[in-house]
Design a protein around this motif. Sequence first.
Motif, PDB file in Angstrom:
ATOM      1  N   THR A   1     -12.597   1.607  14.384  1.00 56.82           N
ATOM      2  CA  THR A   1     -12.385   2.508  13.238  1.00 56.82           C
ATOM      3  C   THR A   1     -11.795   1.769  12.050  1.00 56.82           C
ATOM      4  O   THR A   1     -12.181   2.041  10.909  1.00 56.82           O
ATOM      5  N   HIS A   2     -10.893   0.834  12.309  1.00 57.59           N
ATOM      6  CA  HIS A   2     -10.318   0.097  11.181  1.00 57.59           C
ATOM      7  C   HIS A   2     -11.356  -0.797  10.503  1.00 57.59           C
ATOM      8  O   HIS A   2     -11.334  -0.938   9.278  1.00 57.59           O
ATOM      9  N   LYS A   3     -12.254  -1.389  11.271  1.00 58.72           N
ATOM     10  CA  LYS A   3     -13.301  -2.207  10.643  1.00 58.72           C
ATOM     11  C   LYS A   3     -14.156  -1.348   9.716  1.00 58.72           C
ATOM     12  O   LYS A   3     -14.428  -1.727   8.573  1.00 58.72           O
ATOM     13  N   THR A   4     -14.550  -0.181  10.192  1.00 56.44           N
ATOM     14  CA  THR A   4     -15.341   0.736   9.365  1.00 56.44           C
ATOM     15  C   THR A   4     -14.555   1.167   8.135  1.00 56.44           C
ATOM     16  O   THR A   4     -15.080   1.182   7.017  1.00 56.44           O
ATOM     17  N   ASP A   5     -13.288   1.501   8.339  1.00 56.62           N
ATOM     18  CA  ASP A   5     -12.435   1.927   7.223  1.00 56.62           C
ATOM     19  C   ASP A   5     -12.264   0.817   6.195  1.00 56.62           C
ATOM     20  O   ASP A   5     -12.356   1.057   4.987  1.00 56.62           O
ATOM     21  N   ILE A   6     -12.005  -0.391   6.667  1.00 55.64           N
ATOM     22  CA  ILE A   6     -11.800  -1.516   5.749  1.00 55.64           C
ATOM     23  C   ILE A   6     -13.049  -1.742   4.911  1.00 55.64           C
ATOM     24  O   ILE A   6     -12.965  -1.936   3.687  1.00 55.64           O
ATOM     25  N   ASP A   7     -14.214  -1.720   5.539  1.00 54.50           N
ATOM     26  CA  ASP A   7     -15.467  -1.892   4.789  1.00 54.50           C
ATOM     27  C   ASP A   7     -15.614  -0.814   3.716  1.00 54.50           C
ATOM     28  O   ASP A   7     -15.957  -1.107   2.565  1.00 54.50           O
ATOM     29  N   ALA A   8     -15.340   0.434   4.089  1.00 54.62           N
ATOM     30  CA  ALA A   8     -15.484   1.544   3.132  1.00 54.62           C
ATOM     31  C   ALA A   8     -14.455   1.445   2.011  1.00 54.62           C
ATOM     32  O   ALA A   8     -14.800   1.617   0.833  1.00 54.62           O
ATOM     33  N   PHE A   9     -13.200   1.158   2.344  1.00 54.95           N
ATOM     34  CA  PHE A   9     -12.154   1.061   1.323  1.00 54.95           C
ATOM     35  C   PHE A   9     -12.426  -0.113   0.385  1.00 54.95           C
ATOM     36  O   PHE A   9     -12.189  -0.021  -0.814  1.00 54.95           O
ATOM     37  N   GLU A  10     -12.918  -1.208   0.945  1.00 53.41           N
ATOM     38  CA  GLU A  10     -13.237  -2.370   0.120  1.00 53.41           C
ATOM     39  C   GLU A  10     -14.354  -2.029  -0.876  1.00 53.41           C
ATOM     40  O   GLU A  10     -14.249  -2.330  -2.071  1.00 53.41           O
ATOM     41  N   ASP A  11     -15.415  -1.401  -0.369  1.00 56.42           N
ATOM     42  CA  ASP A  11     -16.519  -0.990  -1.256  1.00 56.42           C
ATOM     43  C   ASP A  11     -16.034  -0.045  -2.345  1.00 56.42           C
ATOM     44  O   ASP A  11     -16.346  -0.223  -3.522  1.00 56.42           O
ATOM     45  N   MET A  12     -15.270   0.967  -1.946  1.00 61.80           N
ATOM     46  CA  MET A  12     -14.849   1.982  -2.917  1.00 61.80           C
ATOM     47  C   MET A  12     -13.795   1.464  -3.877  1.00 61.80           C
ATOM     48  O   MET A  12     -13.679   1.968  -4.990  1.00 61.80           O
ATOM     49  N   SER A  13     -13.033   0.447  -3.494  1.00 61.82           N
ATOM     50  CA  SER A  13     -12.045  -0.120  -4.414  1.00 61.82           C
ATOM     51  C   SER A  13     -12.735  -0.816  -5.587  1.00 61.82           C
ATOM     52  O   SER A  13     -12.139  -1.015  -6.636  1.00 61.82           O
TER      53      SER A  13
ATOM     54  N   LEU B   1      -6.099  -0.368   0.919  1.00 60.69           N
ATOM     55  CA  LEU B   1      -6.876  -1.398   1.620  1.00 60.69           C
ATOM     56  C   LEU B   1      -5.985  -2.452   2.280  1.00 60.69           C
ATOM     57  O   LEU B   1      -6.190  -2.769   3.459  1.00 60.69           O
ATOM     58  N   PRO B   2      -4.974  -2.988   1.600  1.00 58.42           N
ATOM     59  CA  PRO B   2      -4.124  -3.993   2.260  1.00 58.42           C
ATOM     60  C   PRO B   2      -3.419  -3.449   3.510  1.00 58.42           C
ATOM     61  O   PRO B   2      -3.257  -4.183   4.494  1.00 58.42           O
ATOM     62  N   ALA B   3      -3.019  -2.191   3.501  1.00 56.05           N
ATOM     63  CA  ALA B   3      -2.370  -1.602   4.677  1.00 56.05           C
ATOM     64  C   ALA B   3      -3.341  -1.541   5.846  1.00 56.05           C
ATOM     65  O   ALA B   3      -2.965  -1.835   6.993  1.00 56.05           O
ATOM     66  N   LEU B   4      -4.594  -1.179   5.574  1.00 56.47           N
ATOM     67  CA  LEU B   4      -5.600  -1.139   6.643  1.00 56.47           C
ATOM     68  C   LEU B   4      -5.854  -2.529   7.217  1.00 56.47           C
ATOM     69  O   LEU B   4      -5.999  -2.693   8.429  1.00 56.47           O
ATOM     70  N   GLU B   5      -5.910  -3.514   6.332  1.00 62.61           N
ATOM     71  CA  GLU B   5      -6.111  -4.891   6.794  1.00 62.61           C
ATOM     72  C   GLU B   5      -4.930  -5.351   7.651  1.00 62.61           C
ATOM     73  O   GLU B   5      -5.115  -6.026   8.670  1.00 62.61           O
ATOM     74  N   GLN B   6      -3.717  -4.949   7.258  1.00 60.95           N
ATOM     75  CA  GLN B   6      -2.526  -5.282   8.037  1.00 60.95           C
ATOM     76  C   GLN B   6      -2.585  -4.610   9.408  1.00 60.95           C
ATOM     77  O   GLN B   6      -2.277  -5.216  10.426  1.00 60.95           O
ATOM     78  N   HIS B   7      -3.003  -3.336   9.434  1.00 61.40           N
ATOM     79  CA  HIS B   7      -3.152  -2.624  10.710  1.00 61.40           C
ATOM     80  C   HIS B   7      -4.136  -3.365  11.610  1.00 61.40           C
ATOM     81  O   HIS B   7      -3.886  -3.514  12.814  1.00 61.40           O
ATOM     82  N   GLN B   8      -5.246  -3.799  11.038  1.00 64.65           N
ATOM     83  CA  GLN B   8      -6.270  -4.491  11.821  1.00 64.65           C
ATOM     84  C   GLN B   8      -5.697  -5.763  12.450  1.00 64.65           C
ATOM     85  O   GLN B   8      -5.973  -6.067  13.606  1.00 64.65           O
TER      86      GLN B   8
END
Length: 193
Positions: free
Chosen positions: A144-156, A172-179
Amino acid sequence: MASARFLLFGCCVLLGACSPDASQKDPVAEARFQNEKRIGEAAVTERQERDAEFMVNAASSGMLELEMSKLAQQKSATPAVRSLAQRLVQQHGQVSTALRNLAQQKNLMLPSGLGSDQQKQYADLSALTGTQFDKRYVEMLLETHKTDIDAFEDMSKDAYDGDIRGFAAKFLPALEQHQEEVGVVEDQLEDLP
């Protein structure tokens, strides 16, 4: 006129939520439907539709991760997994609040609960115990975090709405940290049975 339409829509949503069959609707599908309906009525662009889809997906993914993490706090057999779950519960609350506030500001509907696919994922996870539970929980978080990171990166970069673009860039940085944190825990679980 627009505010009257919104008020009327809000009343309909509230009445619909109280109806006996409202509990049988998929909350994610319902949020998508309502947003498409609003967007169609407003004659907006495909990029705005993509923004709305991102908001719904971010909310539903966040809810799944939050519910899985709450479950992990109770069921985990490994202290590292329990600790990770506790951190994620705290941090996802912040993202969820910001997302809800932004959706309200943009007059977008977010899902009120887990969608049917997510309910199945949650049920499958909750059926597991011990290290099997821990390993599957971490595996699902990585997915889920990989999918989220891709989406947040695109939308940013590509969101039509500047506020949505800012929201994606901020979290986005928080999601990357979680990953990264999940990856560390995954390594710790690797040798467990």
